[in-house]
Design an enzyme around this catalytic site. Structure first.
Site, PDB file in Angstrom:
ATOM      1  N   HIS A  19       0.828  -1.203   0.000  1.00 15.37           N
ATOM      2  CA  HIS A  19       0.000   0.000   0.000  1.00 15.37           C
ATOM      3  C   HIS A  19       0.866   1.259   0.000  1.00 15.37           C
ATOM      4  O   HIS A  19       2.085   1.189   0.119  1.00 15.37           O
ATOM      5  CB  HIS A  19      -0.952  -0.036   1.193  1.00 15.37           C
ATOM      6  CG  HIS A  19      -1.936  -1.165   1.133  1.00 15.37           C
ATOM      7  ND1 HIS A  19      -2.744  -1.512   2.192  1.00 15.37           N
ATOM      8  CD2 HIS A  19      -2.241  -2.038   0.138  1.00 15.37           C
ATOM      9  CE1 HIS A  19      -3.501  -2.542   1.847  1.00 15.37           C
ATOM     10  NE2 HIS A  19      -3.217  -2.875   0.598  1.00 15.37           N
ATOM     11  N   HIS A  89       1.791  -3.813  -8.478  1.00 21.17           N
ATOM     12  CA  HIS A  89       0.578  -2.993  -8.519  1.00 21.17           C
ATOM     13  C   HIS A  89       0.628  -2.042  -9.719  1.00 21.17           C
ATOM     14  O   HIS A  89       0.878  -0.855  -9.597  1.00 21.17           O
ATOM     15  CB  HIS A  89       0.433  -2.200  -7.218  1.00 21.17           C
ATOM     16  CG  HIS A  89       0.047  -3.030  -6.040  1.00 21.17           C
ATOM     17  ND1 HIS A  89       0.498  -4.313  -5.845  1.00 21.17           N
ATOM     18  CD2 HIS A  89      -0.768  -2.755  -4.985  1.00 21.17           C
ATOM     19  CE1 HIS A  89      -0.014  -4.793  -4.721  1.00 21.17           C
ATOM     20  NE2 HIS A  89      -0.789  -3.873  -4.187  1.00 21.17           N
ATOM     21  N   HIS A 166      -3.893  -4.656 -10.404  1.00 17.05           N
ATOM     22  CA  HIS A 166      -3.499  -6.070 -10.388  1.00 17.05           C
ATOM     23  C   HIS A 166      -4.670  -7.004 -10.075  1.00 17.05           C
ATOM     24  O   HIS A 166      -4.649  -8.169 -10.452  1.00 17.05           O
ATOM     25  CB  HIS A 166      -2.374  -6.292  -9.377  1.00 17.05           C
ATOM     26  CG  HIS A 166      -2.690  -5.843  -7.993  1.00 17.05           C
ATOM     27  ND1 HIS A 166      -2.832  -4.511  -7.677  1.00 17.05           N
ATOM     28  CD2 HIS A 166      -2.892  -6.538  -6.843  1.00 17.05           C
ATOM     29  CE1 HIS A 166      -3.103  -4.405  -6.385  1.00 17.05           C
ATOM     30  NE2 HIS A 166      -3.164  -5.618  -5.864  1.00 17.05           N
TER      31      HIS A 166
END
Length: 231
Positions: A19, A89, A166
């Site tokens: 993240h 990602h 993703h």
């Protein structure tokens, strides 16, 4: 049971490390409205998609920038020495502005009118894609945007966004990371860009949001949201 717990903890750690948050604008973190965590928004109808939960909480300072000048925005998943976001990602990077009477007191970002000043999706060599996130990571989490020269002087919130694709092959699978910061523009003009609302700017079925980026192999990508206002 003894094997399940450490595996579960490792999975959580991997998820958290993937993240990210907006942390600096022009090396200044005092103007960035930090979210409550580095976790994404996953619904385009979530009222927090404008500036995340704490994005409605004003900071005590703002950054002065000249219309036509540039800003460097900087993302990391942890501290400043970490990568911007996990390389798996893949996805675009986008930037919006919203005019406000006073950036130091502006609240309720979901009520603001936003216009896009930058976006970067993917460039393709055959079916090999270089995503904006790839470039962000290779540049130490930094990317630059130009403040349109023709927009009016005054205070704005700037909204930087990463969309991770993703898991985007099903509705709700795309991950939206956004951070907002407080700026004041000087030397501007009188343009009146077309605007959108968050939520409202995106649909869960937009081709740049509901997409399998792995198969069949992509040769193009449609960036979600409005056109970029060039100014």
């Amino acid at each position: 049971m003894q094997l399940i717990v450490p595996t579960y903890l490792l999975a959580l750690a991997a998820m958290a490390s993937a993240h990210t948050t907006l942390q600096y604008v022009n090396d200044n973190n005092a103007i960035v409205r930090p979210p409550p965590s580095n976790s994404p928004i996953v619904s385009v109808s979530d009222s927090n998609i404008a500036c995340n939960v704490n994005g409605g909480t004003a900071k005590s300072s703002k950054l002065n920038v000249t219309a036509g000048g540039s800003l460097t925005l900087e993302w990391h998943h942890e501290g400043r020495t970490s990568q911007a976001i996990d390389p798996s990602h893949k996805g675009p990077v986008l930037t919006y502005l919203a005019k406000v009477p006073n950036a130091l007191t502006a609240t309720s970002p979901s009520s603001l009118s936003w216009f896009k000043i930058q976006h970067d999706g993917a460039t393709f060599s055959g079916t090999t894609a270089t995503w904006a996130i790839d470039k962000l990571n290779s540049n130490g989490g930094k990317y630059s945007v130009t403040i349109p020269k023709s927009i009016p002087s005054g205070d704005y919130l700037i909204r930087s966004e990463i969309i991770a694709l993703h898991g985007a092959s099903s509705v709700g699978g795309a991950q939206f990371y956004m951070g907002c910061a407080q700026i004041s523009v000087t030397g501007g003009g009188s343009a009146s860009p077309a605007t959108v609302k968050f939520p409202g700017a995106y649909s869960s079925s937009d081709p740049g949001i509901l997409i399998n980026i792995y198969y069949p192999p992509l040769t193009s990508y449609t960036i979600p949201g409005p056109a970029v206002f060039s100014g």
